[in-house]
Write an enzyme that holds these catalytic residues in place. Sequence first.
Site, PDB file in Angstrom:
ATOM      1  N   ASN A 105      35.470  72.441   4.195  1.00  0.00           N
ATOM      2  CA  ASN A 105      35.603  71.230   5.008  1.00  0.00           C
ATOM      3  C   ASN A 105      34.436  71.074   5.976  1.00  0.00           C
ATOM      4  OD1 ASN A 105      37.842  70.324   3.774  1.00  0.00           O
ATOM      5  ND2 ASN A 105      39.248  70.646   5.476  1.00  0.00           N
ATOM      6  N   CYS A 107      42.184  66.570   9.179  1.00  0.00           N
ATOM      7  CA  CYS A 107      41.525  67.826   8.782  1.00  0.00           C
ATOM      8  C   CYS A 107      40.142  68.031   9.381  1.00  0.00           C
ATOM      9  CB  CYS A 107      41.447  67.907   7.264  1.00  0.00           C
ATOM     10  SG  CYS A 107      43.053  68.214   6.529  1.00  0.00           S
TER      11      CYS A 107
HETATM   12  C1  UDX Z   1      39.647  66.486   3.586  1.00  0.00           C
HETATM   13  C2  UDX Z   1      39.038  67.295   2.431  1.00  0.00           C
HETATM   14  O1  UDX Z   1      38.282  66.414   1.576  1.00  0.00           O
HETATM   15  C3  UDX Z   1      40.137  67.990   1.641  1.00  0.00           C
HETATM   16  O2  UDX Z   1      39.545  68.802   0.630  1.00  0.00           O
HETATM   17  C4  UDX Z   1      40.958  68.866   2.606  1.00  0.00           C
HETATM   18  O3  UDX Z   1      42.025  69.490   1.927  1.00  0.00           O
HETATM   19  C5  UDX Z   1      41.497  68.017   3.749  1.00  0.00           C
HETATM   20  O4  UDX Z   1      40.419  67.344   4.418  1.00  0.00           O
HETATM   21  P1  UDX Z   1      40.906  64.144   3.834  1.00  0.00           P
HETATM   22  O5  UDX Z   1      40.897  64.418   5.308  1.00  0.00           O
HETATM   23  O6  UDX Z   1      42.158  63.676   3.184  1.00  0.00           O
HETATM   24  O7  UDX Z   1      40.466  65.453   3.030  1.00  0.00           O
HETATM   25  O8  UDX Z   1      39.807  63.017   3.557  1.00  0.00           O
HETATM   26  P2  UDX Z   1      38.337  62.908   2.942  1.00  0.00           P
HETATM   27  O9  UDX Z   1      38.403  62.024   1.774  1.00  0.00           O
HETATM   28  O10 UDX Z   1      37.682  64.202   2.759  1.00  0.00           O
HETATM   29  O11 UDX Z   1      37.597  62.116   4.126  1.00  0.00           O
HETATM   30  C6  UDX Z   1      37.538  62.636   5.448  1.00  0.00           C
HETATM   31  C7  UDX Z   1      36.837  61.672   6.364  1.00  0.00           C
HETATM   32  O12 UDX Z   1      35.442  61.620   6.076  1.00  0.00           O
HETATM   33  C8  UDX Z   1      37.335  60.229   6.261  1.00  0.00           C
HETATM   34  O13 UDX Z   1      37.406  59.662   7.548  1.00  0.00           O
HETATM   35  C9  UDX Z   1      36.267  59.560   5.427  1.00  0.00           C
HETATM   36  O14 UDX Z   1      36.197  58.172   5.642  1.00  0.00           O
HETATM   37  C10 UDX Z   1      35.032  60.267   5.931  1.00  0.00           C
HETATM   38  N1  UDX Z   1      33.898  60.225   5.003  1.00  0.00           N
HETATM   39  C11 UDX Z   1      34.008  60.780   3.757  1.00  0.00           C
HETATM   40  C12 UDX Z   1      32.700  59.663   5.409  1.00  0.00           C
HETATM   41  O15 UDX Z   1      32.584  59.181   6.547  1.00  0.00           O
HETATM   42  N2  UDX Z   1      31.643  59.671   4.535  1.00  0.00           N
HETATM   43  C13 UDX Z   1      31.721  60.215   3.291  1.00  0.00           C
HETATM   44  O16 UDX Z   1      30.715  60.194   2.574  1.00  0.00           O
HETATM   45  C14 UDX Z   1      32.944  60.781   2.894  1.00  0.00           C
END
Ligand code: UDX
Length: 453
Positions: A230, A282
């Site tokens: 993460n 997370c």
């Molecule tokens: C994350 C991890 O991906 C997952 O493996 C773990 O188990 C839990 O934490 P999650 O929090 O559900 O999952 O969302 P994720 O899709 O990873 O996005 C996290 C945040 O990053 C979101 O706010 C998303 O909008 C942001 N993000 C993601 C960006 O700002 N840019 C990106 O390129 C990707």
Amino acid sequence: MTELTTLPTITVLGAGYVGLTTAALLANAGYKVFAIEPNSERLKVIKSGQSFFYEDGLDVIIKTAIDNGSLVATNSYEQSIPHSSVVFSCVGTPDNPDGSSNLAYVYSAAEEAATLMKPGTRYVQKSTVPVGTGREIEALFQKSNLAVHYVSNPEFLREGTAVYDTLFFDRVVAGGDNAESVDHILAIYKRLEQHRHSIAQLGTVDTSERKGQYIATSLNSAELIKVTANAFLALKISFSNSIAKLADAVDADIVEVMDAVGADERIGRPFLNAGRGYGGGCFPKDVSGLIASGLSNGVDLEIMQAAQLVNKSMPGYILEKLRENLPKGLKGARVAVLGLAFKAGTSDTRRSPGVALANTLARLGATVTAFDPIANEEACRDLLKGVSLADSAQQALNTADVIIIATEWPEFIDQKPRYYEEFSRARVIVDAVNRLNKHSYISAGFQYIGVGR
Ligand code: UDX
């Protein structure tokens, strides 16, 4: 990995995003599963065969298992733990005010389970915990003279694609001192993998094949793998946001830059999307937890502190760009904030950048109307009084001079400029997720404000 000859009965402690998804999927793979949820409102919802949060495909999977009796939702440790040979701990790990992980639920769940587990039970930690926690729980079990095997089995599912991620995983990691128990936990997932197509079809979720790996490690490595994964993803995002600020200064387009940079297989395109930064349950807490865990072990993770600082700066950075583009500034501006969930596909608004943008605007004297297709209700808790909630995007757009797209919901980003022209007189559009076709908005006469574009 050895095949399971008899199927274990499983208890899952905590029926949140991770626990409920895990419990429902394992129940559909043929295991008898108890899901323990202490919150009576939530328990009622689960018993009725539903989830209390929005997750694609999950409700029908829960309902099937509740109806055929393979999934039993309960608040009773007595009813479940003594009959189970595997216990998954999926309780919440919120963060303390200093950023460290609050392990109160992790320890109280282990203590309560310890009074009821029979010898030989496998206690599996899925909650995200700092390295070293497993050893402390092992000591706790030893103090109670309990012959229980502890296994760390970190969770990698994303909200919004939790069912798909669990069925079609990149890797399942299990770590612990007892090799036979580690192998047993991996075998539980192997059976889930064998049933994955029928379960995915039940929930009508994606079935794109992925060749997942099964990885056995030491206990401390397994604990470190989760937070490292993460933290690295958060780092990619903050890195992209830093370069986006430079792209703004030199008139480059971060999307073009990262498309080309990410085409290098060593780097990879995912998680290089610049915008309003990461939120959710997370990344923010895992990054602060890792920093705190580093410090308590005498290691200064400066690189993660920088990632955190960049992330916190993004909503303010975007609003400053907007302010510079409004002749009368933000005070008195009428702003529609579209999107309050921390990302699309979920009702979760924890640490949501959309909520931060709406609240900061209200504090700065703007008149803010916000809307989210799923997360309005959950956002209520965190929104300041100055932010009004609309029942539809059209209603939010109706009175706006400025539109901010804060979550990448398809119904916001797949629209043509004509849609926004029809429902609003606003000609300033802030694309805080960098997902609009900027050229079409500029040609339609909008002032387009992206992040690094
Ligand atoms: C994350 C991890 O991906 C997952 O493996 C773990 O188990 C839990 O934490 P999650 O929090 O559900 O999952 O969302 P994720 O899709 O990873 O996005 C996290 C945040 O990053 C979101 O706010 C998303 O909008 C942001 N993000 C993601 C960006 O700002 N840019 C990106 O390129 C990707």
